[in-house]
Enzyme design. Structure first.
Site, PDB file in Angstrom:
ATOM      1  CE  LYS A 180      -7.104   2.352   5.989  1.00  0.00           C
ATOM      2  NZ  LYS A 180      -5.673   2.713   5.927  1.00  0.00           N
ATOM      3  CD  GLU A 214      -2.317   1.516   2.766  1.00  0.00           C
ATOM      4  OE1 GLU A 214      -2.469   0.546   3.534  1.00  0.00           O
ATOM      5  OE2 GLU A 214      -2.649   2.681   3.069  1.00  0.00           O
ATOM      6  CB  THR A 236      -2.587   8.462   2.592  1.00  0.00           C
ATOM      7  OG1 THR A 236      -1.936   7.527   3.436  1.00  0.00           O
ATOM      8  CG2 THR A 236      -2.854   9.722   3.397  1.00  0.00           C
ATOM      9  NE  ARG A 294       0.289   8.397   5.299  1.00  0.00           N
ATOM     10  CZ  ARG A 294       0.235   7.575   6.320  1.00  0.00           C
ATOM     11  NH1 ARG A 294       1.108   7.692   7.293  1.00  0.00           N
ATOM     12  NH2 ARG A 294      -0.672   6.653   6.375  1.00  0.00           N
TER      13      ARG A 294
HETATM   14  C1  3PG Z   1      -1.317   4.311   8.211  1.00  0.00           C
HETATM   15  O1  3PG Z   1      -2.137   4.737   7.436  1.00  0.00           O
HETATM   16  O2  3PG Z   1      -0.454   4.983   8.759  1.00  0.00           O
HETATM   17  C2  3PG Z   1      -1.413   2.863   8.450  1.00  0.00           C
HETATM   18  O3  3PG Z   1      -2.585   2.636   9.117  1.00  0.00           O
HETATM   19  C3  3PG Z   1      -0.238   2.304   9.148  1.00  0.00           C
HETATM   20  O4  3PG Z   1      -0.221   2.608  10.488  1.00  0.00           O
HETATM   21  P1  3PG Z   1       1.080   2.183  11.313  1.00  0.00           P
HETATM   22  O5  3PG Z   1       2.190   3.086  10.843  1.00  0.00           O
HETATM   23  O6  3PG Z   1       0.702   2.424  12.748  1.00  0.00           O
HETATM   24  O7  3PG Z   1       1.329   0.747  11.010  1.00  0.00           O
END
Ligand code: 3PG
Length: 213
Positions: free
Chosen positions: A130, A42, A70, A46
């Site tokens: 999610k 994924e 994201t 960002r």
């Molecule tokens: C995110 O979008 O940051 C994911 O959910 C991952 O979260 P994490 O960095 O706590 O694994």
């Protein structure tokens, strides 16, 4: 499960969340994940490197399941699709993002935390969401409680997961897959520690096998 991408996500069980500052790292990172037996990522929007990272990973490993995370606007859904993303994830439930992904035929899994958000997602025709941020929202206990009325909804918890607590989620049959950044931590990428990422990918694969059989 009719959606092929949903099926793949379920079979993989754990989905590495990737935040790359530099798309030049895409090949080495995807090699490490594939070698570790976890051919998926994924790639989060960002950083400005996201679309190029997706493009490079999909080209390097055509069989790898590469998607976008994201995703906060319909424009980004289009950008992700053009780069080769096969799924769209988002931290929250933005109907315009969900609708754009559906219009383009992309698998979409938005973030939810509350009953209201879960019902909104169902109203948009979704049966997988999610649960974010999973651990700080109360973890598997909270997820089981909040989702009890929605017997046909499946979940993808993310946020605060690691190689230990992920097992509690995977053991529940309403979990499609779990997501987390611990496998391909940004620092490990920056330090070029791709062997460690490969080892964490392998460990994640083994956890899925151990828990789900
Ligand atoms: C995110 O979008 O940051 C994911 O959910 C991952 O979260 P994490 O960095 O706590 O694994």
């Amino acid at each position: 499960m009719k959606d092929e991408v949903m099926q793949e996500l379920h079979e993989l069980g754990i989905i590495p969340v990737v935040v790359l500052d530099n798309a030049e790292d895409a090949e080495a990172l995807s090699d490490a994940l594939v070698k570790g037996g976890l051919p998926c990522a994924e790639v989060t929007f960002r950083t400005d490197a996201a679309a190029e990272t997706i493009r490079r990973m999909a080209k390097r490993h055509p069989d790898m399941l590469v998607g976008a995370g994201t995703v906060l606007s319909p424009e980004k859904v289009v950008e992700a699709k053009e780069a080769g993303a096969r799924f769209i994830f988002s931290p929250g439930l933005n109907p315009s993002v969900v609708k754009k992904a559906q219009e383009l035929g992309l698998t979409v899994i938005p973030g939810t935390q509350t009953p209201t958000e879960m019902e909104m997602a169902m109203g948009l025709g979704l049966d997988v969401v999610k649960f974010f941020p999973a651990e700080l929202s109360g973890g598997i206990k909270m997820l089981k409680a909040v989702s009890a009325p929605y017997v046909n909804l499946k979940f993808m918890p993310t946020g605060g997961l690691n190689a230990e607590n992920v097992k509690d989620y995977l053991a529940w049959d309403r979990i499609l897959a779990c997501g987390g950044s611990w496998i391909a931590k940004n620092d490990l990428v920056k330090e070029g520690r791709f062997d460690e990422i490969e080892a964490r990918a392998r460990e994640a694969r083994e956890i899925v096998k151990e828990i789900r059989g």
